[in-house]
Structure formats: structure tokens, C-alpha cells
Design an enzyme around this catalytic site. Structure first.
Site, PDB file in Angstrom:
ATOM      1  N   ASP A 125      29.744  38.489  42.040  1.00 30.13           N
ATOM      2  CA  ASP A 125      30.713  38.006  41.041  1.00 30.13           C
ATOM      3  C   ASP A 125      30.075  37.077  40.015  1.00 30.13           C
ATOM      4  OD1 ASP A 125      32.575  39.328  42.711  1.00 30.13           O
ATOM      5  OD2 ASP A 125      32.869  37.498  43.875  1.00 30.13           O
ATOM      6  N   GLU A 141      41.101  43.748  38.183  1.00 34.73           N
ATOM      7  CA  GLU A 141      40.972  42.342  38.568  1.00 34.73           C
ATOM      8  C   GLU A 141      39.872  41.726  37.713  1.00 34.73           C
ATOM      9  OE1 GLU A 141      39.640  42.177  42.693  1.00 34.73           O
ATOM     10  OE2 GLU A 141      38.625  44.077  42.447  1.00 34.73           O
TER      11      GLU A 141
END
Length: 527
Positions: free
Chosen positions: A17, A187
Site C-alpha cells: 500500500d 477502494e
């Protein structure tokens, strides 16, 4: 002229991430840490080619409380930005993993410099994970995050929510607005503004083999947003043989010369009889991107597949020191390359001062605990590597253990440890936990009562893991069978998994007497 080649992944091993930001001539990467402490490592580069770890943003217990968070819970998807002369970091703490609920709290911390000190956390909301902060050209600030819907029969990933943040009052203001819904799972939202357009970068398809990055744009901040008509900016879902897989979840950065780069995660699977396994977890990569005449973002060179070799930005190279493979524990502070599980280890549990030149761990809870473990570890950077340490430990009860551990989470790990057995004294052996099932390999136990020190080694060779031990560091003997290192991966087991393989040292004392275990040095060397 390009400064050189970017070799992907630029942050090998567990660095998922990625969030990228630039301040002046330097670039910074922040990545997720889940249940590991300290939270959110910060890497710095002056050329996008060479990166060095400079510390962690969430390095105090008041910034993150991870006691009891589930495996692969904790700190998800940080978002780092620089605006108004200071640093801003948004992050989630997820306390429930799986369905139907996601108990998640989103926070903001700020700092005058990247080294800190970071402010007390400001609570933002709990509507969903993957928040980021957008600094608009008019000075207003906006939080975007996923909206989670727990209800049966509904799309759990229920769209992207936008709400204004008042930086002076440190609160969200106005009503949240759902700016984009999509049939596909979306997302990881990040907003950008360019040439009169608002661009929304999204992670799509989940963080596994179907992962990707999708772009949308609108003339108005609140939408409506149109999706990129070409589809995924980046994905490997249709590339089963590529060296980088699971590519997705990205952020953009612009160089001082106007060049654009995309930071994203990807994984490098190992082939096993049970299919590909990503032992190293999700790693950080960089790609060159550019804007088309009609205002859409594309990978430079065409296509939507990540490259392992990418031309760096214009300018000179700025090499950084290579991290040492061996830690002799000669400092009074633990090197920042180490992590502990969920909580920091205070001097009552970890000390480098009581026996200078040695790391002393005092045993506490079991390797299945989500609360108080005495364990320090490092992520693997390669699936061909060797970890070695030297242990001085004299247990007096079977409830006392210490040694070298190869770790995925509390449900799956391999442990080469010294303990005490009645009538035998000190014994070296293996216990393991395989997707929650505990097992002791009693047939390979070795008496070591007459060993002055116990040298321990774990060798990874692809999906194979071998343990060995020595009384003197010269005469080594194999301990136990070849173990399946592929189980230390995101792709094994019945539970959601988002981290990667670690190796480290630990100590347990299930009787609560805090028996000390001393480690002379630790070496993790790629082979």
C-alpha cells in the site's frame, strides 16, 4: 538525462500500500504495517532509484494501540502528503477483519518535518478504510475513503465517500457525499487536480490476483465521475506468467521537472506444487506514467503491465548506504529495521544495556498471543536468504522457550527453539503452527545441555525452508525436515492475509517469571 534505472521492487519484501510524496528535492514512501510496531515506515530518496529507511511515523504507543488486533488487522493503507509547510499522514486502524463487519477508525497526524515529532492523532471517522487527504488549490481539504456496507445482500465496497476537513478546528464538516459507486470492487481512493479536472485514482478488484488501478475524472470535485474508457491503468490479472503480480493500489508523484511516476504494490510469486505463493508479501514498485492529449493517465511505453526495469527521472544519482546484513547489537537502541508484534517492548522486556553487545529478551506470552509477545523480526527481502543468530539461554521449565522464528502470523509459523525437558535438560527442537494447528516435531529434538552457546540458522530456498544448528558456529547439523515456506504467504490458509514472511528472534515464559534469553548477533543475508 535519466538518473539511472529503477529496479522493481524498489522496496522488496513486506512494503504494501505505498503512499508517495515529494518535498523539495526528496521523495518519501510510506507503507502499511498492519499488526507490526512501530507503524508506517518512512523511506527517503533523492532520485527515485536509491531508497533508505529513515524511521517510522507511528513510533509511540499513544499514536497506535494495537493490543488484541487480529492478524492482518491494525494499520492499513497510510496516505502521506506535504502541504502548507508540514506533513500530513492519514491512516486506518482495523480491529475486525473479514465479514460482515469492519471495525475501523481513521486518524490524522501531522509533523513539521518528516522525522517528526508527529502530533497526537485526530480521529476522523469510522465509515470505511483506505482514507486519504486531498489538498485542493483553494486551500480546502477533503477526506476520501471507502464506504463499507455490512448488510446482507449489499455490495460491501459501497463506493467512495468525500467529506471536507476543517484543519483549524480539526474536525470533518458538512455531510459526507458518495462520489462514485462501481459494480467492481473499488477502494484505495486518491484525488488529484490537473488542467481543470479532478482525477480519482482507485484500487480495483481486491488486493489479490485480480488487483489493478482504475482512474476516473470529473470537472467538479463532487462528481459525477467518468471512468477511464480504456479500463485499468495498471493490472496483472491477465498476465499469469509475469515477474510482478497482484499489481495495484497506487499513488502519483510529480518530479520538479514535471515527470510523473506511479508508486504501486506488486508481488513476486514462487511456484509451488500447490500453485503460486507470494512469500514476500506485497512489495513497492515504481512506474513511469504520462498524460495523453485527451487528459488520461497512461504507463509510459504503452500497455498496462508493470515493468521490473524503469528509467529513473532526469538528474544525478544519489546512492545511499546498503543496510548491513548483520546486527551485532552494539547500540543502546534497536535498529529501526526491526519490528515487534502489536506493542513496543520496553526495557523490562527488551534491553541492549543489561549485557552490552547482546540483545536480551525476557519471555512472556505464547506465539499465539495477540497481546504481549517478546518477538522482534525483519521482513524477508528475498526467497533465497539465510538468517543466523547465536543464543545463550538456560531454561529451567518446559514453559520457557527461546530461539529463531520464521513467521507469517499467530496462525502460521515455524519455530526453532530451545526449551527444558524433565530428565533431559536443555533441548533444541521445532514446533510449528500450520493455519492454526499446533504441532511439535518431537522426533528431531536434540539435547544441547552441553552446548556453551546455540547457533541457529534458517535457510530459505524458494518455497523450501531448512533449519540447522551448531554448538560453535562451525559444525552445523540439520534439524528437522524440509519445511514448506510457501505457507508463510498471503496465499495460504483459510483466513484473509495481507502481510508477508518475517524472520526473527523471540522468547516465551508461560509461567510469568520473565526468563531472559540473550542473542549475541543476528544476520539476515540474501543468497
Amino acid at each position: 538525462m535519466s538518473a539511472g534505472q529503477i529496479h522493481n521492487p524498489v522496496l522488496p519484501g513486506f512494503h504494501p500500500d505505498p503512499s508517495i510524496a515529494r518535498a523539495g528535492d526528496h521523495y518519501y514512501l510510506a507503507t502499511s504495517t498492519f499488526e507490526w510496531f512501530p507503524g508506517v515506515p518512512l523511506h527517503r530518496s533523492a532520485d527515485l532509484v536509491n531508497w533508505e529507511l529513515i524511521g517510522h511515523a507511528l513510533d509511540r504507543p499513544d499514536l497506535i494501540d494495537l493490543r488484541g488486533v487480529p492478524d492482518s488487522g491494525g494499520v492499513w493503507a497510510p496516505s502521506l502528503s506535504y502541504a502548507d509547510g508540514q506533513w500530513w499522514l492519514i491512516y486506518s486502524i482495523v480491529r475486525t477483519v473479514g465479514a460482515p463487519y469492519k471495525d475501523v477508525d481513521n486518524y490524522l497526524v501531522t509533523a513539521p518535518g518528516i522525522e517528526g515529532p508527529w502530533s497526537e492523532p485526530v480521529f476522523l471517522n469510522s465509515s470505511g478504510f483506505d482514507p486519504s487527504l486531498f489538498h485542493d488549490e483553494d486551500g480546502r481539504k477533503w477526506l476520501v475513503n471507502l464506504q463499507w456496507d455490512h448488510r446482507a445482500g449489499r455490495q460491501a465496497f459501497a463506493g467512495i465517500v468525500l467529506q471536507e476537513y476543517d484543519a483549524k478546528k480539526q474536525v470533518l464538516v458538512g455531510q459526507p457525499c458518495n462520489i462514485l459507486r462501481h459494480d467492481e470492487l473499488i477502494e484505495g481512493p486518491n484525488l488529484y487536480r490537473r488542467d481543470g479536472w479532478y482525477y480519482l485514482m482507485l484500487a480495483e478488484g481486491g488486493t489479490g490476483w485480480n488487483h489493478g488501478i482504475l482512474m476516473a475524472r470529473s470537472r467538479a470535485l463532487t462528481g459525477p465521475y467518468e471512468l477511464d474508457p480504456r479500463g485499468s491503468l495498471l493490472t496483472t490479472r491477465d498476465d499469469p506468467e509475469g515477474p510482478l503480480r497482484k499489481a495495484g493500489h497506487g499513488e502519483l508523484v510529480e518530479t520538479p521537472d514535471g515527470e510523473w511516476f506511479l508508486a504501486h504494490l506488486a508481488s513476486r510469486p514462487v511456484d509451488t506444487p500447490d500453485g503460486p505463493r507470494c512469500i514476500l508479501g506485497r512489495e513497492t514498485c515504481l512506474q513511469r506514467v504520462g498524460w495523453t492529449d485527451d487528459g488520461w493517465l497512461r504507463l509510459v511505453g504503452g500497455g498496462n503491465k508493470p515493468l521490473t526495469e524503469v528509467a529513473g527521472p532526469r538528474g544525478a544519482l544519489h546512492p545511499v548506504p546498503e543496510p548491513p546484513a548483520r546486527d551485532d547489537f552494539g547500540s543502546l537502541a534497536l535498529d529501526p529495521s526491526w519490528s515487534t508484534l502489536r506493542v513496543p517492548l520496553g526495557p523490562d522486556r527488551l534491553t541492549l544495556a543489561e549485557r552490552p553487545g547482546w540483545l536480551r529478551l525476557r519471555g512472556r506470552q505464547s506465539s499465539h498471543s495477540a497481546f504481549q509477545q517478546s518477538l522482534v523480526a525483519k521482513p524477508l527481502r528475498s526467497v533465497r536468504c539465510e538468517a543466523t543468530t547465536v543464543l545463550d539461554f538456560h531454561p529451567s521449565h518446559f514453559s520457557q522457550m527461546a530461539g529463531l522464528i520464521c513467521w507469517y502470523d499467530t496462525t502460521t509459523h515455524f519455530y526453532l527453539r530451545v526449551t527444558h525437558e524433565e530428565g533431559r535438560g536443555r533441548v533444541l527442537g521445532i514446533d510449528l503452527t500450520d493455519d492454526g494447528a499446533y504441532q511439535e516435531l518431537t522426533s528431531c529434538a536434540v539435547p544441547v545441555d552441553d552446548w556453551p552457546l546455540v547457533h541457529l540458522r534458517a535457510r530459505f530456498q524458494g518455497a523450501e525452508l531448512r533449519f540447522s544448528a551448531s554448538p560453535d558456529g562451525t559444525d552445523w547439523q540439520r534439524i528437522g525436515p524440509v519445511l514448506d515456506a510457501g505457507k508463510l504467504s498471503d496465499d495460504y490458509g483459510a483466513r484473509l492475509r495481507f502481510t508477508g514472511a518475517f524472520v526473527g528472534v523471540c522468547a516465551q515464559d508461560l509461567g510469568g517469571t520473565s526468563a531472559p534469553a540473550d542473542f549475541d548477533w543476528f544476520e539476515l543475508r540474501d543468497r
